[in-house]
Design an enzyme around this catalytic site. Sequence first.
Site, mmCIF file in Angstrom:
data_model
loop_
_atom_site.group_PDB
_atom_site.id
_atom_site.type_symbol
_atom_site.label_atom_id
_atom_site.label_comp_id
_atom_site.label_asym_id
_atom_site.label_seq_id
_atom_site.Cartn_x
_atom_site.Cartn_y
_atom_site.Cartn_z
ATOM 1 N N GLU A 189 -9.620 5.676 3.392
ATOM 2 C CA GLU A 189 -10.489 4.604 3.878
ATOM 3 C C GLU A 189 -9.591 3.389 4.079
ATOM 4 O OE1 GLU A 189 -9.850 5.065 0.770
ATOM 5 O OE2 GLU A 189 -9.440 3.026 0.119
ATOM 6 N N LYS A 206 0.817 -1.220 0.000
ATOM 7 C CA LYS A 206 0.000 0.000 0.000
ATOM 8 C C LYS A 206 0.853 1.275 0.000
ATOM 9 C CE LYS A 206 -4.216 -1.758 0.128
ATOM 10 N NZ LYS A 206 -5.108 -1.618 -1.038
ATOM 11 N N SER A 266 1.712 -9.653 -1.243
ATOM 12 C CA SER A 266 1.440 -8.222 -1.110
ATOM 13 C C SER A 266 1.613 -7.677 0.305
ATOM 14 C CB SER A 266 0.023 -7.925 -1.604
ATOM 15 O OG SER A 266 -0.900 -8.745 -0.922
#
Lengths: 399, 267
Positions: free
Chosen positions: A114, A92, A381
Site C-alpha cells: 500500500e 522506506k 526521512s
Amino acid sequence: MQTSKWPDSAGHFGPYGGVFVAETLTHALGDLIEAYERYRVDPAFQDELRYELKHYVGRPSPVYHARRLSQKAGGAQIYLKREDLNHTGAHKINSTVGQAMLAVRMGKKRVIAETGAGQHGVASATVAARYGLECVVYMGAEDIKRQAANVYRMKLLGASVVSVESGSRTLKDALNEAMRDWVTNVDDTFYILGTVAGPHPYPMMVRDFQSVIGEECLTQMPDLAGRQPDAILACVGGGSNAMGIFYPYVDRDEVRLIGVEAAGEGLESGRHAASLCAGKPGVLHGNRTYLLQDEDGQITETHSISAGLDYPGVGPEHAWLKDCGRAEYVAVTDSEALAAFHDLCRLEGIIPALESSHAVAYAMKLAATMPSDRILLVNLSGRGDKDMHTVAERSGITF
Amino acid sequence: MSRIADCFANLRKSGRKALIPYITAGDPTPVLTVALMTALVEAGADIIELGVPFSDPMADGPVIQRSSERALKHHVGLRTVLALVQDFRKDNAHTPVVLMGYANPIEALGRVQFVEQAVAAGVDGVLVVDYPPEECGSFAQQAQSAGLDTIFLLAPTSTEDRIREVAKVGSGYLYYVSLRGVTGSANLDLGDVAAHLPMIRAASSLPIGVGFGIRDAESAKRVAREADAVVIGSRIIQEIESAGPAAAVEQVKRFLRPIRLAMDEQG
C-alpha cells in the site's frame, strides 16, 4: 523502564498491537512470524541484508550539521540524519529490501504494497524489480492525483498501480485493499507493509529493519558532534522512520524522543492527522492503537499537506511509548511544515519531503528555546522532489 | 438454552438446515431495516446476520463495502443497530439475530457496555471479524455468560490445532469461510467444504455454517448437504441494491424463497 524488550510473543506493546485480523489471515501471519524469527538470527540473511543496504541502498546515510538552519532557529544545534540520500529518496527502502529478501526465501512470487505519498510504493516496486518479483501497489485515488510523478515511477519499475476508490480514497483505504488482496492470494503473495502498523509481526519487523537508522546514529553522533544528541525528532504518520531512529535510543533515558504528527489546518479545526495527540485507542488494520475516530468508532477522514502522514492510526509501539512517557508527541501544522520546507531549501540547499519538514519545523521551534550547546537530531526521512507539485500549487504556480 | 441453540435443535428434529441471510443494517436506509428483516423471516430465514456498518470493512468485497457506505451516509452506527434490533423484537420473539462486524465500534462503545446493551436489545450472537480468539478471551466469556453467543470464523487455511482453539471459545455455531478471499467472491469450492467439515466436526459439536461465495439455490442446496447452515450475504445485498428502496423488501423475498425450497428438498 526498559521499553526496548517489546513486543511480547503475541505482538503486544503493553495494551497495544496484537493480531486483530480475520481468520483467513491467521495462517499467513503465522508463516511470516516463523520465517522472520528464523531469518532475523540467520547470519547469511543478515550478511546479505548488510551488503544490500551498503551497495544497493547506499548506506550508511550521513549525519549533517545544519549550521545555517540552526543559526536561523537561534539556539540548539540541529543535525540531520540524511535518509533522503538513500536510493529511491526515503527511508522506506530499508524495510522493503529486508521484506523482499524474506519474500524470496518464503518462495513467494508476487508482492503487494500500500502507499500514501508513493514513497513506499516506489521502494516496493524497486525491490520487486531488483529481486524479480511481480508487484502490485494499492494507492488511494486522491493520493494518485497528488503524487502523479511517483505513480509513473512505480510503473517505470514494472509495478501495477491499482487506484483505490473506496472510503476516503487515501492511505487507510489502500491498506484495506492490500489486505483484501492478501486474503485472496495468500498462497503466492507476500505483503510488504510500509509502516510499523498492521498485525504482528509487522510493527516489530518493520521497526527492526528501520532500526539501521538509529544504529548508525549511535556511532555517527559521537564522531561528528562529540556526543549523543539531547533529543531526537522524527515525523510520525504510521511512524516507521520515527521508530527506526528512536528504537536504538529507547533505553538511553537521557535522550528525549519526540514524534511530530501532522496538525494539518490545526488540531482545533478537526482537519488533521494527529492520532496520538488527538485520537483515542481502538482497533484498526490488525492492531490496537490510537485512532482518529468518531463516537461510533468509525474512522474519520484525515488531512495533511503531506500524503505520507495522512493516516488515522499510528504504529502500536508509538502508542505504548506515549503512554509510558518514554516519547513525547507533538503536532505541527501544514503552514509551519511549509515554512520549514522553504527554510531548509534556502539555508541548506536541501529540499526535504513535506513529511520530514514537520520534524524540521518542530526542531526549529524547540531549538529556539535551548542554549547553543544543546544538540537536536532530526530524521530527514525523505527528499522533496515528489512534493514539487503540492508546494508549487500552494504558491499559486502551475507547471 | 439460547435462541440460537433452540433454533438448531428444532431444525435437527425436522431434518432441515438453517438458512442465514445477511444484510447490512441501515442499507439502503435505516427505516427499511426492520421491514427487510421481517421479509427475510417470511421468506424462510432461520437466523438473521445483521451487519454493523464500519468505515473500514477489511474483510468485505465491493458489494458489502458499498452497502456499508450507504448505511454510513445515514450515520448508522452500533447504537442505531441495537435500536433497530429492539424494534424488530417488538414483533418477532423467536428469530435469532447475530450482529456481524468489526472490532472498533465495539471498542468505542466499550466491551462491557456492548454486551449489556446487545442482550437488552434482543441480540443473540455476535461475530466480530477482527477479534480472533487470542485477542478476545475475556470478551467471549463476558458475552457468553450474559447469554450472547460468540461466533467465530474458520478458514480453508485453519489448521487442526487452530480449529480446536477456535472451537473452544466459540458458541452458537461456527462459521466456515468457504473460500480464500473477501465476501462476495465468486469461487465457491464445494470440494474444499466437503474436505474441511469433517475436520471441524471432529473438533467441535457446534453446528457449522458455511458462507462466502454462495450465490443461488443450486449452490445453497449443495452446501446444505454438508453443513448445518447456509449463509448468504453479498447476493442479497445485490438484490437490495438493484431493486432500490421502494422494491427492496419484495425483491429479497422473491430471491430467498427458491433458496429455502431448494434447501428443504435436500431433506
